[in-house]
Motif scaffolding. Structure first.
Motif, PDB file in Angstrom:
ATOM      1  N   ALA A  32       2.301  11.444   0.602  1.00 44.15           N
ATOM      2  CA  ALA A  32       1.395  10.309   0.463  1.00 44.15           C
ATOM      3  C   ALA A  32       1.958   9.087   1.189  1.00 44.15           C
ATOM      4  O   ALA A  32       2.939   8.484   0.734  1.00 44.15           O
ATOM      5  CB  ALA A  32       1.161   9.984  -1.012  1.00 44.15           C
ATOM      6  N   GLY A  33       1.364   8.752   2.343  1.00 44.14           N
ATOM      7  CA  GLY A  33       1.817   7.600   3.111  1.00 44.14           C
ATOM      8  C   GLY A  33       2.567   7.976   4.368  1.00 44.14           C
ATOM      9  O   GLY A  33       3.184   7.112   5.001  1.00 44.14           O
ATOM     10  N   ASN A  91       0.826  -1.214   0.000  1.00 40.05           N
ATOM     11  CA  ASN A  91       0.000   0.000   0.000  1.00 40.05           C
ATOM     12  C   ASN A  91       0.856   1.259   0.000  1.00 40.05           C
ATOM     13  O   ASN A  91       0.533   2.250  -0.668  1.00 40.05           O
ATOM     14  CB  ASN A  91      -0.922   0.010   1.223  1.00 40.05           C
ATOM     15  CG  ASN A  91      -2.052  -1.002   1.108  1.00 40.05           C
ATOM     16  OD1 ASN A  91      -2.455  -1.349   0.003  1.00 40.05           O
ATOM     17  ND2 ASN A  91      -2.555  -1.472   2.240  1.00 40.05           N
ATOM     18  N   LYS A 117       1.798   4.308  -3.611  1.00 43.63           N
ATOM     19  CA  LYS A 117       1.376   5.709  -3.524  1.00 43.63           C
ATOM     20  C   LYS A 117       2.358   6.621  -4.240  1.00 43.63           C
ATOM     21  O   LYS A 117       3.508   6.261  -4.472  1.00 43.63           O
ATOM     22  CB  LYS A 117       1.233   6.130  -2.060  1.00 43.63           C
ATOM     23  CG  LYS A 117       0.120   5.411  -1.294  1.00 43.63           C
ATOM     24  CD  LYS A 117       0.028   5.915   0.135  1.00 43.63           C
ATOM     25  CE  LYS A 117      -1.026   5.147   0.925  1.00 43.63           C
ATOM     26  NZ  LYS A 117      -2.381   5.386   0.396  1.00 43.63           N
TER      27      LYS A 117
END
Length: 243
Positions: A48-49, A39, A43
């Motif tokens: 993001a993340g 996941n 990204k």
């Protein structure tokens, strides 16, 4: 934490692709699951993340490696071997001798990169493991027809790299040979043409590629006109603001 999420993803990819660990080994080393890892890695974006456990764990992992003096692993270039299994010194990753371009036999391959584009590609290539200026100049010299016999030197390469501008250095042998080399390498690696490349083909296509003739002197303009050069290296004449 000083590295962004994208920077950590880049470090992870580099570390794994260059043989630091396999993906599963890395996941166990930083204590994350395969799903959370997947996941995070899919990204895109600086932040993001940032809440992911993978981000914090990987950041700590690479920080500890740096404190312990461990450098990022570097991928070993493939070398050609002779019949006895001994290395010949030829880097197969960048061997483009089996790629043929239209116009190559005549030394007239149409160019669809600016001089600045080629300078950036050269700078990046010279940072690759095992690449030297001398070796790169030999590779460039091999892009001319055999009948040409031209040999490019490190001095010529450096002189070209010092210039700035979309067509500054367009008459240099380095410009032509480097374009041919990188175009063959693109084909060898199966990469698609970039957006910038397609734009250059549209802009310069009718003229058979970027002009390789040295521009001498200035331009004859009418009163009130200005000479404007765009990012593609094209020159146009426009009326001044006061006209």
């Amino acid at each position: 934490m000083t590295d962004s999420c994208d920077q950590i993803r880049t470090k992870i990819n580099t570390f794994i692709n260059n043989g630091g660990m396999k993906v599963g080994e890395f996941q166990r080393a930083i204590g994350v699951t395969s799903s959370s890892y997947g996941n995070f890695m899919k990204k895109h974006g600086r932040d993001a993340g940032e809440q992911s456990s993978v981000y914090s764990a990987a950041n700590a992992f690479f920080r500890m490696r740096e404190l312990e003096g461990h450098k990022m692993p570097r991928k070993k270039a493939k070398k050609e071997t002779d019949a006895d299994g001994k290395e010949t010194g030829k880097n197969l990753d960048y061997d483009v001798s089996d790629i043929h371009l239209e116009g190559g036999d005549e030394g007239e391959v149409a160019i669809y990169d600016t001089c600045d584009d080629i300078r950036r590609k050269i700078a990046a290539h010279l940072r690759a493991p095992g690449i030297t200026q001398a070796g790169f100049c030999r590779a460039l010299s091999a892009q001319f027809p055999a009948s040409d016999g031209r040999k490019l030197s490190s001095a010529q390469l450096q002189a070209f790299q010092r210039k700035k501008g979309p067509v500054e250095g367009n008459s240099s042998g380095v410009f032509y040979a480097a374009y041919v080399f990188f175009e063959k390498l693109r084909i060898k690696q199966g990469k698609k043409k970039s957006k910038a490349r397609l734009e250059m083909e549209e802009v310069w296509g009718d003229e058979g590629g970027v002009d390789r003739e040295l521009q001498r002197g200035g331009y004859l303009v009418m009163r009130g006109e200005e000479v404007v050069q765009d990012r593609y290296g094209k020159v146009s004449f426009v009326r001044g603001r006061d006209w």
